[in-house]
Design a protein around this motif. Structure first.
Motif, mmCIF file in Angstrom:
data_model
loop_
_atom_site.group_PDB
_atom_site.id
_atom_site.type_symbol
_atom_site.label_atom_id
_atom_site.label_comp_id
_atom_site.label_asym_id
_atom_site.label_seq_id
_atom_site.Cartn_x
_atom_site.Cartn_y
_atom_site.Cartn_z
ATOM 1 N N GLU A 91 20.830 63.470 35.256
ATOM 2 C CA GLU A 91 22.270 63.766 35.257
ATOM 3 C C GLU A 91 23.030 62.885 36.232
ATOM 4 O O GLU A 91 23.813 63.365 37.072
ATOM 5 C CB GLU A 91 22.515 65.248 35.551
ATOM 6 C CG GLU A 91 21.879 66.173 34.539
ATOM 7 C CD GLU A 91 22.186 67.633 34.807
ATOM 8 O OE1 GLU A 91 23.170 67.923 35.522
ATOM 9 O OE2 GLU A 91 21.432 68.483 34.310
ATOM 10 N N ARG A 92 22.812 61.593 36.133
ATOM 11 C CA ARG A 92 23.532 60.659 37.003
ATOM 12 C C ARG A 92 25.030 60.849 36.823
ATOM 13 O O ARG A 92 25.523 61.033 35.717
ATOM 14 C CB ARG A 92 23.149 59.217 36.678
ATOM 15 C CG ARG A 92 21.728 58.839 37.072
ATOM 16 C CD ARG A 92 21.536 57.334 37.023
ATOM 17 N NE ARG A 92 22.469 56.687 37.927
ATOM 18 C CZ ARG A 92 22.255 56.513 39.228
ATOM 19 N NH1 ARG A 92 21.142 56.948 39.769
ATOM 20 N NH2 ARG A 92 23.149 55.924 39.978
ATOM 21 N N THR A 93 25.782 60.754 37.925
ATOM 22 C CA THR A 93 27.229 60.942 37.867
ATOM 23 C C THR A 93 27.965 59.652 37.554
ATOM 24 O O THR A 93 29.156 59.646 37.329
ATOM 25 C CB THR A 93 27.755 61.484 39.212
ATOM 26 O OG1 THR A 93 27.362 60.593 40.261
ATOM 27 C CG2 THR A 93 27.181 62.864 39.485
ATOM 28 N N ALA A 94 27.240 58.524 37.568
ATOM 29 C CA ALA A 94 27.876 57.242 37.260
ATOM 30 C C ALA A 94 26.814 56.306 36.699
ATOM 31 O O ALA A 94 25.634 56.462 36.977
ATOM 32 C CB ALA A 94 28.490 56.636 38.533
ATOM 33 N N PRO A 95 27.252 55.334 35.898
ATOM 34 C CA PRO A 95 26.285 54.325 35.462
ATOM 35 C C PRO A 95 25.810 53.563 36.687
ATOM 36 O O PRO A 95 26.529 53.460 37.684
ATOM 37 C CB PRO A 95 27.110 53.418 34.535
ATOM 38 C CG PRO A 95 28.521 53.605 34.991
ATOM 39 C CD PRO A 95 28.619 55.025 35.455
ATOM 40 N N LEU A 96 24.597 53.053 36.657
ATOM 41 C CA LEU A 96 24.097 52.363 37.847
ATOM 42 C C LEU A 96 25.011 51.228 38.239
ATOM 43 O O LEU A 96 25.598 51.217 39.305
ATOM 44 C CB LEU A 96 22.673 51.870 37.604
ATOM 45 C CG LEU A 96 21.605 52.840 38.086
ATOM 46 C CD1 LEU A 96 20.225 52.334 37.769
ATOM 47 C CD2 LEU A 96 21.744 53.094 39.573
ATOM 48 N N PHE A 148 29.053 49.472 44.342
ATOM 49 C CA PHE A 148 28.562 48.796 43.150
ATOM 50 C C PHE A 148 28.630 49.706 41.928
ATOM 51 O O PHE A 148 29.052 49.288 40.848
ATOM 52 C CB PHE A 148 27.124 48.317 43.360
ATOM 53 C CG PHE A 148 27.009 46.985 44.047
ATOM 54 C CD1 PHE A 148 27.776 45.908 43.633
ATOM 55 C CD2 PHE A 148 26.126 46.813 45.096
ATOM 56 C CE1 PHE A 148 27.666 44.671 44.254
ATOM 57 C CE2 PHE A 148 26.002 45.575 45.727
ATOM 58 C CZ PHE A 148 26.778 44.497 45.299
ATOM 59 N N GLU A 149 28.203 50.950 42.082
ATOM 60 C CA GLU A 149 28.220 51.880 40.941
ATOM 61 C C GLU A 149 29.625 52.070 40.395
ATOM 62 O O GLU A 149 29.827 52.169 39.181
ATOM 63 C CB GLU A 149 27.650 53.240 41.359
ATOM 64 C CG GLU A 149 26.141 53.274 41.464
ATOM 65 C CD GLU A 149 25.593 54.687 41.361
ATOM 66 O OE1 GLU A 149 26.384 55.621 41.096
ATOM 67 O OE2 GLU A 149 24.379 54.856 41.530
#
Length: 417
Positions: free
Chosen positions: A19-24, A250-251
């Motif tokens: 459940e990442r909150t942002a693309p890498l 960066f993200e």
């Protein structure tokens, strides 16, 4: 009989990817190395020799760092000479890395950059900075009209001489949006191609970073410059958040992030560039064709040697203790993994960083928290037959001490009979 190696990745459940909150990353990461400019502004460092600076620039280029700040030529003749020699060095060695220089928003700081660029025949990005926070303005007696005038004149001077210009607002993370709006628009109208948002005092939290980025994007969008002007992030570590904020930068879409080797710099330092590279490597976000990190530890060691800043024993990756243990439980697991012949398994059973990728290895020591397996492993590694009597003698001595034994201490116990 062939040894069967485990699929180490399959043995690690990675909560980081749930459940990442942002693309890498929205794009390939780019870096600005500030080690030989902001880094050497630390009151505890010495200014490296020109030969040491050249060696560091060569390592930066090898690691795939795209830009290096060569210094502040406005500081005097020595700084100017170093910048010119380093720029010529980059040309002579045909390095990929590009150069920028810091300058206050005054002509006397920018003219030396123009002169050096023209002498060498290579463009230098002018990173012209001005304090923008109300606390700084109050202290200095500055008002927005004065800031606006200095900004316009400085950016225009660089642009008129054909140089790329990045506009740097010092203490951006504590600056009022009305002031930033005026200064950003003034710099962009004068031809700046980059805005550098600075956490000069290490004040920002992730929320602050996101809010500031959204504000800057709003200004660019309103001027129809969102696709042509780039955004940099420059962070300091006063709250201990510089590395985390560099990764978030960066993200969330910054084009470049600044940092220094070993995290050196003003007060408690800048974002540790080496740790930023390490983490992006571990996240699978660096193209190995562009970034050779086999010299990452060497880079940190050279920064330490050149500046006189010691590497703390527990500093990640490069510290003496990064892959070293004397604790019985930890050592036993590493020893068992080592016996399988699977180096990746041995590297990862008690570490999230693969030591061998960076030229390091797991080290088992003997101390008061050690088990007998530590002693047996150490003796074999150092060419001794681990007889029961010898193991008991070393083990009992270690348990009577209050520290991890040195090699000399262990050998003295062995020789003592």
């Amino acid at each position: 009989m062939a040894t069967t190696h485990a699929n180490t990745a399959a043995l690690i459940y990675d909560w980081n990817e749930k459940e990442r909150t942002a693309p890498l990353l929205r794009r390939a990461p780019r870096f600005v190395d500030e080690s030989i400019r902001d880094g050497i502004q630390s009151p505890s460092v010495r200014d490296p020799s020109i030969e040491q600076k050249m060696e560091l620039v060569r390592l930066m280029d090898r690691m795939g760092v795209q830009a290096v700040n060569l210094g502040l030529p406005g500081a005097g003749r020595r700084a100017q000479d170093d910048v010119e020699r380093l720029l010529r060095f980059i040309v002579e060695e045909k390095l990929r890395i590009t150069a920028n220089c810091a300058a206050r928003t005054v002509a006397s700081d920018i003219h030396p950059i123009i002169d050096i660029s023209q002498k060498v025949g290579v463009p230098i990005e002018v990173m012209t900075f001005i304090g923008s926070s109300p606390i700084r303005g109050y202290t200095e007696g500055w008002d927005n009209e004065r800031l606006k005038k200095h900004t316009h004149e400085a950016v225009k001077l660089g642009v008129d001489h054909g140089l790329p210009v990045g506009f740097v607002t010092e203490d951006t993370t504590r600056s009022h949006p009305k002031t930033l709006d005026v200064l950003f628009r003034t710099a962009l109208e004068a031809g700046a191609g980059r805005l550098v948002l600075c956490d000069t005092c290490g004040h920002a939290t992730p929320d602050g970073l996101r809010n500031l980025l959204n504000f800057a994007r709003g200004v660019l969008r309103s001027m129809d410059l969102e696709d042509t002007v780039e955004l940099d992030w420059h962070g300091h570590n006063d709250r201990g958040m510089a590395l985390v904020l560099g990764l978030y930068a960066f993200e969330w879409g910054f084009h470049r992030v600044h940092g220094c080797g070993l995290g050196i710099g003003e007060r408690v330092g800048n974002c540790s560039l080496d740790l930023l590279l390490l983490n992006l490597y571990l996240l699978g976000q660096l193209d190995p064709k562009q970034h050779d990190l086999s010299c990452l530890v060497e880079y940190v060691e050279k920064i330490s040697e050149a500046t006189g800043v010691p590497i703390h024993p527990s500093y990640p990756l490069s510290g003496r203790d990064a892959f070293r243990t004397a604790t019985g439980v930890h050592a036993a697991a590493i020893i068992k993994a080592t016996k399988t012949g699977d180096h990746d398994l041995a590297d990862r059973v008690y570490s999230s960083v693969p030591a061998r990728v960076f030229g390091r290895k797991q080290e088992i020591e003997i101390g008061h928290y050690s088990g007998r397996s530590n002693v047996i492993f150490w003796l074999r590694e150092h060419g001794y037959e681990p007889s029961d009597e010898l193991v008991d003698r070393v083990f009992n001595f270690a348990k009577s001490q209050n520290h991890t034994l040195t090699t000399e201490e262990v050998k003295a116990v062995i020789a003592g009979g």
